[in-house]
Scaffold this motif. Structure first.
Motif, mmCIF file in Angstrom:
data_model
loop_
_atom_site.group_PDB
_atom_site.id
_atom_site.type_symbol
_atom_site.label_atom_id
_atom_site.label_comp_id
_atom_site.label_asym_id
_atom_site.label_seq_id
_atom_site.Cartn_x
_atom_site.Cartn_y
_atom_site.Cartn_z
ATOM 1 N N ARG A 345 0.813 -1.228 0.000
ATOM 2 C CA ARG A 345 0.000 0.000 0.000
ATOM 3 C C ARG A 345 0.845 1.276 0.000
ATOM 4 O O ARG A 345 0.447 2.302 0.564
ATOM 5 C CB ARG A 345 -0.960 -0.012 1.204
ATOM 6 N N LEU A 348 -0.654 4.665 -1.340
ATOM 7 C CA LEU A 348 -1.466 5.546 -0.504
ATOM 8 C C LEU A 348 -0.661 6.744 -0.008
ATOM 9 O O LEU A 348 -1.192 7.841 0.140
ATOM 10 C CB LEU A 348 -2.016 4.760 0.688
ATOM 11 N N ILE A 349 0.629 6.523 0.266
ATOM 12 C CA ILE A 349 1.459 7.634 0.741
ATOM 13 C C ILE A 349 1.650 8.661 -0.368
ATOM 14 O O ILE A 349 1.514 9.870 -0.149
ATOM 15 C CB ILE A 349 2.811 7.094 1.241
ATOM 16 N N ASP A 351 -0.313 9.162 -2.908
ATOM 17 C CA ASP A 351 -1.595 9.786 -3.252
ATOM 18 C C ASP A 351 -2.101 10.709 -2.152
ATOM 19 O O ASP A 351 -2.644 11.783 -2.433
ATOM 20 C CB ASP A 351 -2.645 8.707 -3.541
ATOM 21 N N SER A 352 -1.939 10.305 -0.894
ATOM 22 C CA SER A 352 -2.502 11.088 0.203
ATOM 23 C C SER A 352 -1.573 12.191 0.689
ATOM 24 O O SER A 352 -2.037 13.207 1.203
ATOM 25 C CB SER A 352 -2.855 10.168 1.375
ATOM 26 N N LEU A 353 -0.268 11.999 0.558
ATOM 27 C CA LEU A 353 0.670 13.030 0.999
ATOM 28 C C LEU A 353 1.263 13.743 -0.215
ATOM 29 O O LEU A 353 0.750 14.748 -0.656
ATOM 30 C CB LEU A 353 1.757 12.401 1.874
ATOM 31 N N SER A 354 2.334 13.200 -0.754
ATOM 32 C CA SER A 354 2.957 13.770 -1.955
ATOM 33 C C SER A 354 4.034 12.812 -2.425
ATOM 34 O O SER A 354 4.450 11.906 -1.697
ATOM 35 C CB SER A 354 3.585 15.137 -1.658
ATOM 36 N N TYR A 422 4.069 6.885 10.661
ATOM 37 C CA TYR A 422 3.313 6.018 9.766
ATOM 38 C C TYR A 422 3.870 4.604 9.884
ATOM 39 O O TYR A 422 5.002 4.378 10.302
ATOM 40 C CB TYR A 422 3.421 6.524 8.320
#
Length: 743
Positions: A345, A348-349, A351-354, A422
């Motif tokens: 996953r 997700l980092i 997409d959700s952060l940068s 995280y």
């Protein structure tokens, strides 16, 4: 042959009409002020007009006034040289009708001495090296032209030297003034050495190269300018020159390590030529500082073989190393393993952060993987979130399985990022030689397949490619099958480890620890079956059984009139997540009749993180029953003040990993002191695990740690043996384990 005198003074003011046009131009450039533009005729071989424009502007910014022509077809290149003379050729590599190597060949056919510089995008290392070997002066990246102007200056100067040398060879009878000027304006260093290896003449380039003035060099032994080779390479100097027999080195170009006046070292190419002057044998040494070229080659090698983000080897280099390891293993009859790692996953980092945050995570992962590696292993990044480990000379499957588990543990540690923590996991596929492949491509493919199998098994695990090698998986299946029946077949036992008061030495309680006594396999370590019970969910009924058994046993001891002791029972993450946990604990207390004050529940820091609000509410309910609450393995997870303040905790247990090396390990000492001070500031009691020496006791007592448990006071023991211990001890001081039987 006339006498040749190479010791004349340099005369920069003399005009030499015999020199070629470019030599005159560069000579004029040397005489002009630094801010004067130098005319330059440039043939640009490039199919992109915009790229040529940028190159020309770069040259203008560097002090040149270029007159240029752009071509990109074979016929146009030949025509350009047939009709005009050029000072410099700058060529792209990838073009529709030809590449940079083809262009270099055409240029050399038309004008062998014209400087040729490649300015292009990224190309394979072997292509860049081949171009330079074929006569290209340098290779410049289009996305970084800062080296273009210095490279052009150097190549023009070297072209001047080449043409000057050609002129000198063609006109041996020229005047001494011309000869001295050519020698002293040459970019290459020129020395004259006598038969004994002493310097008789040096030109200006040698002075610039070594930092010695000519008069300081004359008479020195040439060998003193070279770096001696190590004993492993022999006792001769690094050049391999025999100063007593220089004739054998004539005409052989070689690279040596030289040293300047300030003792700094640099790579140098040199060639010796033999000549006779006044009937005596002399040796002319032509030398060139190749530091820039070596740096360029190293940069090309770095770009071709290493990942830019992490600095780890890339796929190309890893494949080469894997092929080499497989060849060695085939000869030595040893095993090689490939571990293919893919982060779970990770998208997700990004997409959700940068993407910058994603890059920071990849760097942290690369560092952790590198720090956890054995020296003989090699780790590489294949791009994205894929990493690969090469294990040489390993035992299959034991070493590979242990390494995979070590990597999973390293990746799973909390990862600080942008002020937050995280958690990442990874899936690992393992292939091993020779059963899973005898070449790099097959080994990597099969490890990749095994990695996807690990993903299918729920991620955060590892899988072998070969079914017959997946012994750990077979063992897991067998263990799981046995584990599912262990509770029904009454195979579990609860052992108890004593806790003592560090000040008085009195017995204060005990921790209940689960043991599995299998009729055929004997005692099975909790390290093997507890993670499996967690993963399968069997930990919930097993944990409930442990809680009930420990409470019932403690009630028996209390009813027997023995010392009232508090029993500590661990709650797993799976148990803590059960909606009916409060009801389950309440039922156990009612069924066993144990006073809630004689029960302590231990939880790890991580079990409350998924839903802190619900966790705090549940803990308050348990606290209201009179149960004591403790944080187990403190220091290995979040370990924050805010965490402790949020929950109604009574005790903090310092993990055994911090106790083991005190008072000798400064870091562990500092951490333990800080934990004790922090807990006391919040009104919490501190319990140390893993106490095994009097040094531990002294240190912990000095810093007011209240309680301890460990092998110094007693190993985990059966209920029967613990009953004897209580009876002997009563409420008195617990004897050291040295005077007690080990369990």
């Amino acid at each position: 042959m006339d006498k040749v005198d190479l010791k004349g003074d340099r005369d920069d003011a003399v005009n030499f009409p015999e020199l070629p046009a470019l030599a005159q131009s560069v000579h004029a450039m040397r005489m002009q002020p630094a801010n004067a533009a130098v005319a330059l005729r440039v043939l640009c071989i490039d199919d992109c007009e915009d790229d040529v424009f940028l190159i020309i502007e770069t040259l203008r910014a560097g002090g040149y006034e270029p007159e240029y022509r752009r071509v990109w077809r074979r016929a146009d290149i030949v025509a350009a040289f047939a009709t005009e003379k050029w000072d410099l050729v700058i060529s792209d590599y990838s073009m529709p009708q030809l590449n940079g190597l083809d262009a270099l060949g055409l240029v050399r056919d038309c004008s062998p001495d014209v400087p040729f510089v490649l300015v292009s995008g990224a190309v394979a290392q072997q292509i860049a090296v081949a171009a330079m070997a074929a006569g290209a002066g340098d290779y410049i990246m289009k996305d970084d032209t800062t080296r273009l102007v210095p490279a052009v200056r150097r190549e023009l100067a070297e072209a001047e030297g080449r043409r000057a040398r050609h002129l000198a060879e063609a006109n041996l009878s020229a005047s001494e003034a011309l000869l001295n000027s050519v020698v002293n304006t040459a970019a290459d260093g020129i020395m004259v050495i006598d038969e004994r290896g002493r310097l008789e003449f040096v030109n200006a380039a040698v002075e610039r190269m070594f930092g010695w003035r000519p008069l300081e060099l004359i008479g020195r032994n040439f060998d003193s300018l070279l770096v001696p080779r190590s004993k492993a390479q022999g006792n001769s100097p690094s050049s391999g020159l025999d100063m007593n027999n220089l004739a054998q080195s004539v005409g052989v170009g070689r690279e040596v390590k030289a040293k300047r006046r300030d003792e700094t070292l640099f790579p140098m190419e040199l060639t010796l030529g033999e000549m006779r002057v006044d009937g005596k044998i002399k040796y002319a040494c032509i030398m060139r500082d190749v530091s820039e070229r070596k740096s360029a080659e190293e940069r090309i090698h770095q770009l071709a073989h290493y990942d830019k983000l992490t600095g780890l080897p890339n796929r190309a280099l890893f494949s080469q190393l894997l092929e080499q390891a497989l060849a060695e293993a085939k000869y030595s009859k040893k095993h090689v393993a490939v571990l293919f790692i893919d982060l779970d996953r990770f998208k997700l980092i990004n997409d959700s952060l940068s993407h910058d945050a994603g890059d920071a995570v990849l760097k942290q992962v690369a560092r952790r993987l590198t720090e956890s590696q054995l020296k003989r292993n090699t780790i590489a990044r294949f791009g994205g979130d894929e990493f690969v480990v090469l294990m040489r000379d390993c035992n299959i499957p034991t070493d590979a399985a242990e390494e995979a588990q070590r990597l999973l543990t390293a990746i799973a540690q909390p990862m600080p990022l942008e002020g937050q923590e995280y958690h990442l996991t990874a899936s690992i596929g393992i292939s091993a030689s020779p059963s899973d492949g005898e070449n790099a491509q097959t080994m990597l493919k099969n490890a990749d397949i095994a990695m996807y199998r690990a993903k299918e098994h729920g991620k955060n695990n590892y899988q072998f490619y070969s079914a017959q090698m997946n012994l750990h998986s077979f063992e897991r299946l067998v263990l799981e099958r046995f584990l599912r029946h262990a509770l029904d077949q009454d195979e579990f036992r609860v052992f108890y480890q004593p806790k003592i008061d560090l000040i008085s030495g009195r017995l204060t309680g005990m921790e209940a620890l689960l043991r599995w006594m299998h009729p055929g396999m004997g005692m099975i370590s909790p390290v093997k079956f507890i993670p499996l019970a967690e993963e399968t969910g069997l930990i919930v009924p097993i944990g409930a059984w442990v809680l009930k058994a420990a409470c019932a046993q403690n009630k028996i001891w209390a009813d027997q009139g023995l010392a009232r002791l508090r029993v500590a029972v661990n709650l797993s993450a799976r148990q803590f997540a059960q909606d009916d946990l409060h009801a389950t604990i309440l039922n156990v207390l009612e069924e066993t009749g144990l006073d809630p004050e004689l029960l302590e529940l231990e939880i790890t820091e991580s079990v409350t993180m998924d839903n802190p609000e619900l966790a705090a509410e549940l803990l308050r309910k348990l606290k209201a029953l009179g149960i004591k609450l403790a944080i187990d393995d403190f220091g290995t997870g979040y370990s924050s003040l805010s965490y402790l303040k949020r929950f109604p905790i009574d005790n903090v247990k310092i993990d055994r990993s911090f106790i083991k090396d005190i008072p000798h390990d400064g870091d562990d000492v500092a951490i333990t002191q800080a934990v004790i001070a922090m807990a006391h500031s919040l009104g919490l009691k501190v319990i140390a695990e893993g106490v095994e020496s009097e040094e531990h006791v002294t240190f912990l007592r000095d810093y007011r740690c209240e309680e301890a448990q460990g092998y110094l006071f007693g190993a985990p023991m059966s209920a029967e043996d613990f009953t004897d211990l209580i009876a002997k001890c009563g409420s008195g001081v617990l004897p050291r384990a040295a005077s007690m039987p080990k369990y």
